[in-house]
Design a protein around this motif. Structure first.
Motif, PDB file in Angstrom:
ATOM      1  N   VAL A   1       0.849  -1.190   0.000  1.00 69.29           N
ATOM      2  CA  VAL A   1       0.000   0.000   0.000  1.00 69.29           C
ATOM      3  C   VAL A   1       0.884   1.239   0.000  1.00 69.29           C
ATOM      4  CG1 VAL A   1      -1.637   1.290   1.419  1.00 69.29           C
ATOM      5  CG2 VAL A   1      -1.839  -1.192   1.228  1.00 69.29           C
ATOM      6  N   VAL A   2       0.619   2.157  -0.940  1.00 65.92           N
ATOM      7  CA  VAL A   2       1.325   3.441  -0.930  1.00 65.92           C
ATOM      8  C   VAL A   2       0.282   4.551  -1.034  1.00 65.92           C
ATOM      9  CG1 VAL A   2       3.438   2.491  -1.942  1.00 65.92           C
ATOM     10  CG2 VAL A   2       1.683   3.463  -3.427  1.00 65.92           C
ATOM     11  N   ALA A   3       0.672   5.759  -0.645  1.00 69.40           N
ATOM     12  CA  ALA A   3      -0.303   6.852  -0.591  1.00 69.40           C
ATOM     13  C   ALA A   3       0.267   8.135  -1.161  1.00 69.40           C
ATOM     14  CB  ALA A   3      -0.744   7.091   0.853  1.00 69.40           C
ATOM     15  N   ASP A   4      -0.558   8.847  -1.914  1.00 65.51           N
ATOM     16  CA  ASP A   4      -0.287  10.232  -2.290  1.00 65.51           C
ATOM     17  C   ASP A   4      -1.123  11.114  -1.369  1.00 65.51           C
ATOM     18  OD1 ASP A   4       1.344   9.509  -4.411  1.00 65.51           O
ATOM     19  OD2 ASP A   4      -0.303   9.503  -5.850  1.00 65.51           O
ATOM     20  N   VAL A   5      -0.520  12.193  -0.915  1.00 64.11           N
ATOM     21  CA  VAL A   5      -1.209  13.047   0.055  1.00 64.11           C
ATOM     22  C   VAL A   5      -1.103  14.503  -0.386  1.00 64.11           C
ATOM     23  CG1 VAL A   5      -1.127  13.923   2.424  1.00 64.11           C
ATOM     24  CG2 VAL A   5      -0.864  11.475   1.990  1.00 64.11           C
ATOM     25  N   VAL A   6      -2.225  15.223  -0.344  1.00 66.75           N
ATOM     26  CA  VAL A   6      -2.245  16.668  -0.576  1.00 66.75           C
ATOM     27  C   VAL A   6      -2.447  17.344   0.773  1.00 66.75           C
ATOM     28  CG1 VAL A   6      -3.433  18.586  -1.708  1.00 66.75           C
ATOM     29  CG2 VAL A   6      -3.229  16.376  -2.876  1.00 66.75           C
ATOM     30  N   LEU A   7      -1.567  18.298   1.081  1.00 64.84           N
ATOM     31  CA  LEU A   7      -1.659  18.994   2.365  1.00 64.84           C
ATOM     32  C   LEU A   7      -2.542  20.235   2.239  1.00 64.84           C
ATOM     33  CD1 LEU A   7       2.098  18.767   3.419  1.00 64.84           C
ATOM     34  CD2 LEU A   7       0.202  17.327   4.192  1.00 64.84           C
ATOM     35  N   THR A   8      -2.992  20.723   3.376  1.00 64.41           N
ATOM     36  CA  THR A   8      -3.843  21.924   3.356  1.00 64.41           C
ATOM     37  C   THR A   8      -3.027  23.187   3.085  1.00 64.41           C
ATOM     38  OG1 THR A   8      -3.574  22.134   5.732  1.00 64.41           O
ATOM     39  CG2 THR A   8      -5.531  20.960   4.964  1.00 64.41           C
ATOM     40  N   ARG A   9      -1.712  23.094   3.232  1.00 60.30           N
ATOM     41  CA  ARG A   9      -0.861  24.258   2.940  1.00 60.30           C
ATOM     42  C   ARG A   9       0.490  23.730   2.477  1.00 60.30           C
ATOM     43  NH1 ARG A   9       2.962  24.045   6.669  1.00 60.30           N
ATOM     44  NH2 ARG A   9       2.523  23.416   8.813  1.00 60.30           N
ATOM     45  N   PRO A  10       1.258  24.547   1.755  1.00 61.30           N
ATOM     46  CA  PRO A  10       2.573  24.068   1.333  1.00 61.30           C
ATOM     47  C   PRO A  10       3.431  23.753   2.555  1.00 61.30           C
ATOM     48  CG  PRO A  10       1.985  26.125   0.222  1.00 61.30           C
ATOM     49  CD  PRO A  10       0.971  25.914   1.309  1.00 61.30           C
ATOM     50  N   ALA A  11       4.163  22.653   2.479  1.00 54.60           N
ATOM     51  CA  ALA A  11       5.006  22.265   3.608  1.00 54.60           C
ATOM     52  C   ALA A  11       6.451  22.647   3.325  1.00 54.60           C
ATOM     53  CB  ALA A  11       4.893  20.765   3.842  1.00 54.60           C
ATOM     54  N   ASP A  12       7.129  23.098   4.364  1.00 55.08           N
ATOM     55  CA  ASP A  12       8.557  23.357   4.256  1.00 55.08           C
ATOM     56  C   ASP A  12       9.272  22.007   4.133  1.00 55.08           C
ATOM     57  OD1 ASP A  12      10.560  25.684   4.775  1.00 55.08           O
ATOM     58  OD2 ASP A  12      11.335  23.930   5.842  1.00 55.08           O
ATOM     59  N   PRO A  13      10.301  21.923   3.247  1.00 54.01           N
ATOM     60  CA  PRO A  13      10.982  20.629   3.094  1.00 54.01           C
ATOM     61  C   PRO A  13      11.462  20.051   4.420  1.00 54.01           C
ATOM     62  CG  PRO A  13      11.730  22.168   1.416  1.00 54.01           C
ATOM     63  CD  PRO A  13      10.805  22.937   2.315  1.00 54.01           C
TER      64      PRO A  13
ATOM     65  N   VAL B   1       2.116  15.323  -2.578  1.00 52.93           N
ATOM     66  CA  VAL B   1       1.944  15.767  -3.960  1.00 52.93           C
ATOM     67  C   VAL B   1       1.119  17.051  -3.969  1.00 52.93           C
ATOM     68  CG1 VAL B   1       2.100  13.415  -4.893  1.00 52.93           C
ATOM     69  CG2 VAL B   1      -0.138  14.344  -4.251  1.00 52.93           C
ATOM     70  N   PRO B   2       1.265  17.864  -5.030  1.00 52.63           N
ATOM     71  CA  PRO B   2       0.519  19.135  -5.069  1.00 52.63           C
ATOM     72  C   PRO B   2      -0.969  18.942  -5.344  1.00 52.63           C
ATOM     73  CG  PRO B   2       1.902  18.890  -7.030  1.00 52.63           C
ATOM     74  CD  PRO B   2       2.244  17.747  -6.126  1.00 52.63           C
ATOM     75  N   ALA B   3      -1.347  17.873  -6.057  1.00 51.87           N
ATOM     76  CA  ALA B   3      -2.756  17.687  -6.406  1.00 51.87           C
ATOM     77  C   ALA B   3      -2.993  16.217  -6.718  1.00 51.87           C
ATOM     78  CB  ALA B   3      -3.133  18.535  -7.627  1.00 51.87           C
ATOM     79  N   ILE B   4      -4.246  15.804  -6.577  1.00 48.94           N
ATOM     80  CA  ILE B   4      -4.651  14.443  -6.926  1.00 48.94           C
ATOM     81  C   ILE B   4      -5.756  14.559  -7.957  1.00 48.94           C
ATOM     82  CG2 ILE B   4      -5.832  12.383  -6.056  1.00 48.94           C
ATOM     83  CD1 ILE B   4      -4.313  12.805  -3.412  1.00 48.94           C
ATOM     84  N   GLU B   5      -5.652  13.773  -9.005  1.00 54.23           N
ATOM     85  CA  GLU B   5      -6.583  13.905 -10.118  1.00 54.23           C
ATOM     86  C   GLU B   5      -7.993  13.466  -9.708  1.00 54.23           C
ATOM     87  OE1 GLU B   5      -7.158  12.471 -14.751  1.00 54.23           O
ATOM     88  OE2 GLU B   5      -5.548  11.616 -13.571  1.00 54.23           O
ATOM     89  N   VAL B   6      -8.963  14.298 -10.058  1.00 48.47           N
ATOM     90  CA  VAL B   6     -10.365  13.962  -9.847  1.00 48.47           C
ATOM     91  C   VAL B   6     -11.000  13.792 -11.227  1.00 48.47           C
ATOM     92  CG1 VAL B   6     -12.560  14.743  -8.916  1.00 48.47           C
ATOM     93  CG2 VAL B   6     -10.454  15.195  -7.659  1.00 48.47           C
ATOM     94  N   ALA B   7     -11.696  12.690 -11.444  1.00 50.71           N
ATOM     95  CA  ALA B   7     -12.280  12.387 -12.752  1.00 50.71           C
ATOM     96  C   ALA B   7     -13.453  13.321 -13.036  1.00 50.71           C
ATOM     97  CB  ALA B   7     -12.751  10.934 -12.775  1.00 50.71           C
ATOM     98  N   PRO B   8     -13.892  13.384 -14.301  1.00 49.38           N
ATOM     99  CA  PRO B   8     -15.079  14.203 -14.607  1.00 49.38           C
ATOM    100  C   PRO B   8     -16.301  13.794 -13.786  1.00 49.38           C
ATOM    101  CG  PRO B   8     -13.992  13.517 -16.630  1.00 49.38           C
ATOM    102  CD  PRO B   8     -13.302  12.793 -15.514  1.00 49.38           C
ATOM    103  N   SER B   9     -16.331  12.556 -13.319  1.00 48.28           N
ATOM    104  CA  SER B   9     -17.455  12.116 -12.484  1.00 48.28           C
ATOM    105  C   SER B   9     -17.395  12.705 -11.085  1.00 48.28           C
ATOM    106  CB  SER B   9     -17.440  10.592 -12.372  1.00 48.28           C
ATOM    107  OG  SER B   9     -16.236  10.178 -11.742  1.00 48.28           O
ATOM    108  N   GLY B  10     -16.304  13.415 -10.755  1.00 54.55           N
ATOM    109  CA  GLY B  10     -16.172  13.964  -9.413  1.00 54.55           C
ATOM    110  C   GLY B  10     -15.536  13.004  -8.433  1.00 54.55           C
ATOM    111  N   LYS B  11     -15.150  11.842  -8.909  1.00 57.88           N
ATOM    112  CA  LYS B  11     -14.553  10.848  -8.012  1.00 57.88           C
ATOM    113  C   LYS B  11     -13.045  10.782  -8.257  1.00 57.88           C
ATOM    114  CE  LYS B  11     -18.882   8.315  -8.258  1.00 57.88           C
ATOM    115  NZ  LYS B  11     -19.570   7.038  -8.280  1.00 57.88           N
ATOM    116  N   LEU B  12     -12.332  10.333  -7.229  1.00 55.81           N
ATOM    117  CA  LEU B  12     -10.893  10.161  -7.388  1.00 55.81           C
ATOM    118  C   LEU B  12     -10.612   9.207  -8.534  1.00 55.81           C
ATOM    119  CD1 LEU B  12      -9.187   9.676  -3.914  1.00 55.81           C
ATOM    120  CD2 LEU B  12      -9.322  11.709  -5.327  1.00 55.81           C
TER     121      LEU B  12
END
Lengths: 82, 462
Positions: free
Chosen positions: B404-416, B446-457
């Motif tokens: 299992v691996v995960a991509d995560v979008v944060l609520t604000r930019p994170a300092d390295p 990651v900066p963004a996660i793709e959402v399909a035209p259906s509105g779902k991940l």
């Protein structure tokens, strides 16, 4: 950082995360007796691929499974050198 | 046999105050009065009586007007979603028995051997409605499956509107609805029908519109009621424009609403009613939950009523008058079992007096023989206060088959310098509730996660 140090640091980190008690990390330590389970090894291989850019086990044509920690480290050194 | 009541077409269900109510998009507003008393089909609706008509228009507004005009006249109407791939058009026409296309792009359809009726992209022109006895038009929709030949599902207007219910227009001001969905998908169509037959107006989304501009437009239009998927809402909560938006009712559907997104909405909209609904194109609207908690009360399962639910091998099955009639096309599989239950493919788990959705049956990741639902891991990751959204996926492993691996979008930019600590915190949070094989082996910020035209991940099921 040498692959040895990268690998042993990661092993200790993963063991701590998964509450595993490790045996001393010597070259002749048999991996199956190290205290890590197969999930921990799967995580180790994935994290090493991200750090070092290689996965010697998926890259090789034939299935190869290292027996000892020394074998394991050598497969990375070999893959880095190749 | 009891005689069938005469069908009531959509145009006869629009209710009162039609001149004050409207549909609008980013560039135009059309009143319901203009829709009910006019034509978008160049006065040719009569030619389409009894036909099976595919509606393929560039704009949702034109599609909505064509729906109102054709329901009760056409034998079938099929709503083509905006992302219907050109290579699937012929199959859809064949499966649905389409013999006319109402479109603003006739060249795209003529080659397929069906007649077309031009939908000029202008306001409706006043015209009398063809004088014919109303028929019970079948409404055809495509399921939001991702690849391959689209599956076509047939509904009736009664089934589609079954959850809208009583709907005496309230004494309060008429609701102004909006939805992040396209109305040519089940979740969006529900909102269109709600606005049309329950005394409201609707503000449509516009393709390509910047999210902040979209939200600013919702504010300008005085939107009071709004729906979207949890992925839509996670993106909206990241928008700088959201602070000015004060809807009274916020609805989530189409994906699992986890506690993190419900709490995020509660913080942002402290005075709003917030509900999450369970619905699918096949099973219809199942239920809505408005207590602010993820999952649904366990007593919903097994209780009698218009929507009956049972859990078989961990999968939710629904029998409902709001369910579709069936799949359409040669060789279409059965939509229901012999007892009339629809297998939703959505897996649930009972914890105490509540059922929780854990994921799709087809989306399970196999880690060395142990099953993991991406959605349950995402729910655990999303609890971290700095996480806005996440996507969990399988990565091949030479040892366990998958990990299992995960991509995560944060609520604000994170300092390295804080990334390593944040990842450790997220993983520690996962360890509180998840067994080892479900904990991501790797987390990527990651900066963004793709959402399909259906509105779902977007999930690439291996």
């Amino acid at each position: 950082m040498s692959s040895r140090l990268t690998i042993t640091n990661l092993i200790e980190e993963i063991a701590a995360d998964h509450n595993k008690t490790l045996k001393p990390l010597s070259d002749d330590l048999v991996l199956l007796e190290s205290g890590l389970d197969s999930l921990c090894f799967a995580i180790l291989v994935a994290r090493l691929e991200d750090k070092l850019g290689i996965d010697p086990f998926s890259a090789s044509e034939e299935a190869y499974f290292p027996v000892t920690l020394g074998d394991f480290i050598r497969s990375y050194d070999h893959a880095v050198a190749a | 046999m009891p005689s069938q009541p005469e069908p009531r077409p959509l145009v006869a269900r629009l209710g009162q105050r039609l001149a004050e109510r409207s549909l609008s998009d980013a560039s135009r507003t059309v009143t319901l009065a203009a829709m009910a008393g006019g034509t978008i089909l160049g006065g040719r609706a009569g030619d389409l009586a009894g036909r099976s008509v595919l509606i393929a228009t560039a704009t949702q507004l034109a599609a909505a007007m064509a729906l109102v005009e054709l329901d009760g006249l056409a034998r079938r109407i099929l709503l083509a979603p905006p992302d219907l791939a050109a290579e699937h058009r012929a199959a859809v026409i064949e499966d649905a028995g389409i013999d006319a296309v109402a479109t603003d792009d006739p060249d795209a359809w003529r080659a397929l051997g069906v007649g077309t009726v031009l939908v000029p992209d202008v306001p409706p022109v006043p015209a009398p409605r063809p004088d014919r006895p109303p028929v019970a038009t079948e409404w055809l929709m495509l399921t939001s499956g991702t690849t391959g030949r689209p599956k076509i599902v047939a509904h009736t207007l009664d089934a589609l509107t079954g959850a809208i219910g009583g709907d005496a227009p309230s004494a309060a001001a008429a609701p102004v609805w909006a939805t992040f969905y396209d109305i040519r998908r089940y979740g969006g169509l529900q909102i269109l029908l709600r606005a049309l037959i329950a005394g409201g107006s609707l503000v449509l989304s516009a393709p390509g519109e910047d999210l902040a501009e979209h939200i600013a437009r919702l504010v300008r239009c005085g939107v009071t009621h709004i729906s979207g998927t949890p992925s839509h809402w996670r993106k909206a909560l990241m928008s700088s424009a959201i602070g000015a938006f004060r809807p009274g009712y916020v609805r989530l559907s189409g994906e699992i609403a986890d506690q993190a997104v419900l709490d995020g909405l509660r913080q942002t909209f402290p005075d709003a009613s917030i509900g999450h609904a369970y619905a699918s194109t096949e099973a219809g609207v199942g239920f809505a939950v408005d207590d602010g908690l993820e999952g649904f009360p366990a007593h919903y399962v097994g209780r009698p009523g218009p929507v009956e639910m049972k859990v078989v091998d961990g999968v939710l099955h629904i029998r409902s008058r709001r369910a579709a009639l069936g799949y359409v096309g040669d060789g279409a599989s059965a939509l229901m079992d012999a007892d009339g239950f629809v297998d939703t493919g959505d897996m649930v788990e009972q914890r105490g007096d509540r059922f929780h959705f854990v994921g799709r049956r087809g989306g399970i990741i196999n880690v060395g023989g142990l099953k993991v639902h991406p959605e349950e891991v995402e729910a655990a990751i999303n609890r971290h206060p700095l996480v806005r959204m996440s996507r969990v996926k399988a990565r091949k492993s030479p040892i366990t088959g998958s990990i299992v691996v995960a991509d995560v979008v944060l609520t604000r930019p994170a300092d390295p310098s804080e990334v390593a600590g944040l990842k450790a915190e997220i993983l520690a949070g996962c360890r509180e509730t998840l067994p080892g094989h479900k904990i991501p082996a790797l987390i990527a910020i990651v900066p963004a996660i793709e959402v399909a035209p259906s509105g779902k991940l977007v999930r690439n099921v291996a």
